[in-house]
Design a protein around this motif. Sequence first.
Motif, PDB file in Angstrom:
ATOM      1  N   ILE A 112     -19.046  48.807  64.301  1.00 38.31           N
ATOM      2  CA  ILE A 112     -19.952  48.863  63.140  1.00 38.31           C
ATOM      3  C   ILE A 112     -19.301  48.081  62.012  1.00 38.31           C
ATOM      4  CG2 ILE A 112     -21.076  50.349  61.455  1.00 38.31           C
ATOM      5  CD1 ILE A 112     -21.026  52.567  63.603  1.00 38.31           C
ATOM      6  N   ASP A 113     -19.969  46.999  61.629  1.00 39.76           N
ATOM      7  CA  ASP A 113     -19.428  46.124  60.578  1.00 39.76           C
ATOM      8  C   ASP A 113     -20.102  46.459  59.254  1.00 39.76           C
ATOM      9  OD1 ASP A 113     -18.014  44.048  59.381  1.00 39.76           O
ATOM     10  OD2 ASP A 113     -19.600  42.591  59.761  1.00 39.76           O
TER      11      ASP A 113
ATOM     12  N   GLN B 223     -21.668  58.547  62.774  1.00 42.05           N
ATOM     13  CA  GLN B 223     -22.043  59.961  62.847  1.00 42.05           C
ATOM     14  C   GLN B 223     -23.539  60.145  62.591  1.00 42.05           C
ATOM     15  OE1 GLN B 223     -19.550  61.751  59.905  1.00 42.05           O
ATOM     16  NE2 GLN B 223     -17.640  61.386  61.053  1.00 42.05           N
ATOM     17  N   THR B 224     -24.072  59.413  61.644  1.00 44.38           N
ATOM     18  CA  THR B 224     -25.483  59.558  61.286  1.00 44.38           C
ATOM     19  C   THR B 224     -26.386  59.116  62.425  1.00 44.38           C
ATOM     20  OG1 THR B 224     -25.013  59.245  58.941  1.00 44.38           O
ATOM     21  CG2 THR B 224     -27.268  58.823  59.662  1.00 44.38           C
ATOM     22  N   VAL B 225     -26.100  57.955  63.019  1.00 44.54           N
ATOM     23  CA  VAL B 225     -26.932  57.460  64.113  1.00 44.54           C
ATOM     24  C   VAL B 225     -26.801  58.390  65.316  1.00 44.54           C
ATOM     25  CG1 VAL B 225     -27.322  55.540  65.709  1.00 44.54           C
ATOM     26  CG2 VAL B 225     -26.804  55.086  63.304  1.00 44.54           C
ATOM     27  N   GLY B 226     -25.576  58.878  65.548  1.00 41.55           N
ATOM     28  CA  GLY B 226     -25.364  59.784  66.683  1.00 41.55           C
ATOM     29  C   GLY B 226     -26.111  61.092  66.540  1.00 41.55           C
TER      30      GLY B 226
ATOM     31  N   VAL C 137     -29.410  55.420  57.743  1.00 43.29           N
ATOM     32  CA  VAL C 137     -28.164  54.767  57.354  1.00 43.29           C
ATOM     33  C   VAL C 137     -28.131  54.557  55.840  1.00 43.29           C
ATOM     34  CG1 VAL C 137     -26.858  52.606  57.508  1.00 43.29           C
ATOM     35  CG2 VAL C 137     -27.775  53.668  59.578  1.00 43.29           C
ATOM     36  N   ALA C 138     -29.255  54.099  55.268  1.00 40.84           N
ATOM     37  CA  ALA C 138     -29.302  53.859  53.811  1.00 40.84           C
ATOM     38  C   ALA C 138     -29.060  55.149  53.039  1.00 40.84           C
ATOM     39  CB  ALA C 138     -30.654  53.254  53.436  1.00 40.84           C
TER      40      ALA C 138
ATOM     41  N   ALA D 106     -18.278  53.129  57.763  1.00 46.57           N
ATOM     42  CA  ALA D 106     -18.631  52.831  59.153  1.00 46.57           C
ATOM     43  C   ALA D 106     -18.626  54.110  59.994  1.00 46.57           C
ATOM     44  CB  ALA D 106     -17.672  51.798  59.726  1.00 46.57           C
ATOM     45  N   GLU D 107     -17.649  54.976  59.747  1.00 45.67           N
ATOM     46  CA  GLU D 107     -17.592  56.245  60.486  1.00 45.67           C
ATOM     47  C   GLU D 107     -18.817  57.098  60.159  1.00 45.67           C
ATOM     48  OE1 GLU D 107     -13.930  58.157  59.575  1.00 45.67           O
ATOM     49  OE2 GLU D 107     -12.686  56.551  60.433  1.00 45.67           O
TER      50      GLU D 107
END
Length: 561
Positions: free
Chosen positions: A488-489, A516-519, A536-537, A511-512
């Motif tokens: 994740i950049d 976590q959010t997407v997971g 993400v935002a 990035a972490e």
Amino acid sequence: MTKKTKASAHDELVFLPLGGSGEVGMNLNCYGYGPEDDRQWMLVDVGVTFGDLSTPGVDIIVPDPAFLEGETIRGIVLTHAHEDHIGALPWLWSRLKAPLYATPFTAFLIREKLRDNGVQDVKIIEVPLGGHVDLGPFQVDFVTMTHSIAEPNGIKITTPLGTVFHTGDWKLDPNPVIGKPTDVPAITQMGDEGLLAMVCDSTNVFVEGEAGSELQAQEGLIELIGSLKTGKIAVGCFASNVARMVSVIKAAEKAGRRVALAGRSMHRITSAARHVGLFEGSQAILTEDEARHWPADQILYLCTGSQGEDRAALSRIADGSHPFIKLGLGDHCIFSSRIIPGNELAIANLQDRMADRGVRLYTEKDHPGIHVSGHPCRDELKQMYEWARPRISVPTHGMRRHLMEHAAFARDLGVPETVTPRNGDMVRLAPGQAAIIDEVPNGRLYVDGGMVVTEKGEALRERRHASTNGVLVVSFAMDRRGKIVSDIDVRAIGLPGDEVTPLGDALDNLAERVEQTVGSLKGEARDDDMVVEQAVARVLKKASQQIWDRRPIVETVILRL
């Protein structure tokens, strides 16, 4: 032969400012005649104002003419050639599509401006100084005034319901260097015949006394320039002030110096001035390249950029980036202009850069005789009211405080009625007592990247947001199962780091949080890019608030494999 029209029972004469009332600049004044549902219009001036720190990336701002679209516009009358009176024509003419009326100097510059912007098929009618124009219910006479530009005009507007005098920008100058003094007999005659209303410049209403004659500025420049025996001289002034250019050239000639112009506007205005017969009798002006070969104590550069404009000649000279002109220790720079409010920081920065090169500076603060204002002070306003004697005073061309003070001053002078409209306020001048009777759509349009956009446009809103809050760009790849399969950049624009919280560590932390959010998203949510981007935002804005006390713009790029 003047065509006379009789007023009907339902006719009204109205004044409608769409720019220039409550601000200095962006003048767009409208006069309407007829019944409410079938008015005919004439416009006076279509000008710009300029962007500032609150409009990043926007240099030009124009009035919104939406109300006028579809209306019957008999003509657009231009009082003079300053940008805040003609500068919006390239951007707005296609929405107004009415013939333009201007005296020769102004007409020349309008043609150049429209051609430079690719605007074609515009009908421009040159009106001689003191000329007359028939615009249906409006009988228009140009009245010679004095101001800080060639061929300034007031506009006498005669209608079946009364006569209005629209002063334009003016001052009283018995010795204007170029052109004729103010046409006092014409103004006095309006007063003798009974003037319904005067729509009048308010710029210097708080200033006591008189603005001063251009001849005074010429004498001050002759004295100062003549006293500088060594080194090169640069003089910064408004290119549009042809009288000041003439004065600088005369002062240079008396001091045994040749003049070179620096800046595109200087060359354009010089062409317009020569077109109408000004500059006659002056020695030939050198090109910037020719001037390089003259001794330092025999050359004077007449430059644009006295307001600190980034790309103007003085700024490039101060940066050392001008291809022909270099100033340094032993040279001189004269600022023959006033500081326009809002330009203080830019001018101070320019002058600091000049001083850092060893250039000695001369301003109106230290040498008051080298500049005079182009707008009327209180004594001049008093004199104008004594000549014109209007029943109604309508202050314009000023901030709200200027308009209110002007109205109070007019009442002190015995004017029976005053109205102080804001942009968009429709003022009934006749019949009956003057009053604001309506408010029409109004506002500003921004010229952004060559396109005209609304002041609430998304691009400028985001640019403002980014300028104070920064930007985060996040990118990663996801497979068909909705799992992140790449690093994740997270990259930052305009966000800080220090020894305690290095920027790289902060971005790794973000990035972490993204991972976590997407997971944590369930089922089909991971398959919907918009849902993922919104999640993400949200988390990055919240985290950024904790880290930097900022809520940056977040742009998420997802690559689906």
